[in-house]
Design an enzyme around this catalytic site. Structure first.
Site, short mmCIF file in Angstrom:
data_model
loop_
_atom_site.label_atom_id
_atom_site.label_comp_id
_atom_site.label_asym_id
_atom_site.label_seq_id
_atom_site.Cartn_x
_atom_site.Cartn_y
_atom_site.Cartn_z
N THR A 77 0.81 -1.22 0.00
CA THR A 77 0.00 0.00 0.00
C THR A 77 0.84 1.26 0.00
O THR A 77 0.34 2.35 -0.28
CB THR A 77 -0.92 0.04 1.23
OG1 THR A 77 -0.11 0.16 2.42
CG2 THR A 77 -1.76 -1.23 1.31
N ASP B 36 17.19 2.07 -1.63
CA ASP B 36 16.69 2.06 -0.26
C ASP B 36 17.80 2.54 0.66
O ASP B 36 18.79 1.83 0.89
CB ASP B 36 16.25 0.64 0.13
CG ASP B 36 15.55 0.60 1.49
OD1 ASP B 36 16.18 1.04 2.48
OD2 ASP B 36 14.40 0.15 1.55
#
Length: 207
Positions: free
Chosen positions: A106, A198
């Site tokens: 999400t 990341d």
């Protein structure tokens, strides 16, 4: 809200080292520390001062000290990588922590930890995080800190995406943003393009 992109040759040079996928964890952290020090210098240049009486080896005179207590709040876990550089420039800063993780499906942030020093409501709060992507984590951190009474908040990130900047401009027009670079866009996975991957994984060697 003001959005400041620091135009500094050394920051551009060191950020390029961090962007390089072949840069080691050690060099990634070293470049991050150095950029954090440079950003701390730029962010603090107009902080309010108060006059103090001091005595040099020659005579009495008037000096200056920061008028507000500084509280650094890294968004865990990657934000912790900016603390050393900032605290080198601001050794008296207190440290708060707010822990979040992002749902990979999400892209929504979830808070799992929050702890702040006393007096945050009268302090200048600097939230630090390497990446400003969707803006969800920063939004949640700002909301949490505001609930604790803080009114003077700055967000400092290395790399931001236009989507995240616009989102925060709408949600928190009273919070200034400082970036080392404003990148092009977010990809379908919510990563900043060109970005640097990341930041947490690259910083701690967990990729």
């Amino acid at each position: 809200m003001s959005v400041t992109i620091i135009d500094h040759s050394l920051i551009k040079h060191k950020l390029s080292i961090m962007r390089n996928k072949d840069t080691s964890t050690y060099l990634f952290k070293q470049a991050l520390d150095e950029i954090a020090m440079l950003m701390a210098y730029e962010v603090s240049k107009n902080f309010p001062l108060k006059l103090i009486d001091i005595e040099t080896p020659v005579c009495k005179t008037t000096g200056y000290e920061l008028a507000e207590q500084i509280v650094l709040v890294p968004i865990l876990r990657a934000g912790i990588g900016l603390v050393d550089g900032f605290r080198t420039i601001m050794p008296n800063a207190k440290i708060g922590h707010i822990g979040m993780y992002r749902d990979e499906e999400t892209l929504e942030p979830h808070e799992y930890y929050a702890r702040f020093p006393k007096g945050i409501e009268n302090s200048k709060v600097i939230i630090v995080d390497p990446m400003l992507a969707t803006g969800g984590s920063a939004d949640m951190a700002i909301e949490d800190i505001k609930k604790r009474g803080a009114k003077d908040i700055i967000l400092v990130c290395l790399v931001g995406a236009p989507e995240g900047v616009k989102f925060l401009q709408k949600k928190h027009p009273d919070v200034d943003i400082t970036l080392a670079a404003l990148d092009d866009h977010l990809n379908e996975n919510g990563y900043i393009v060109p970005g640097l991957g990341d930041a947490g994984d690259r910083l701690f060697g967990t990729d």
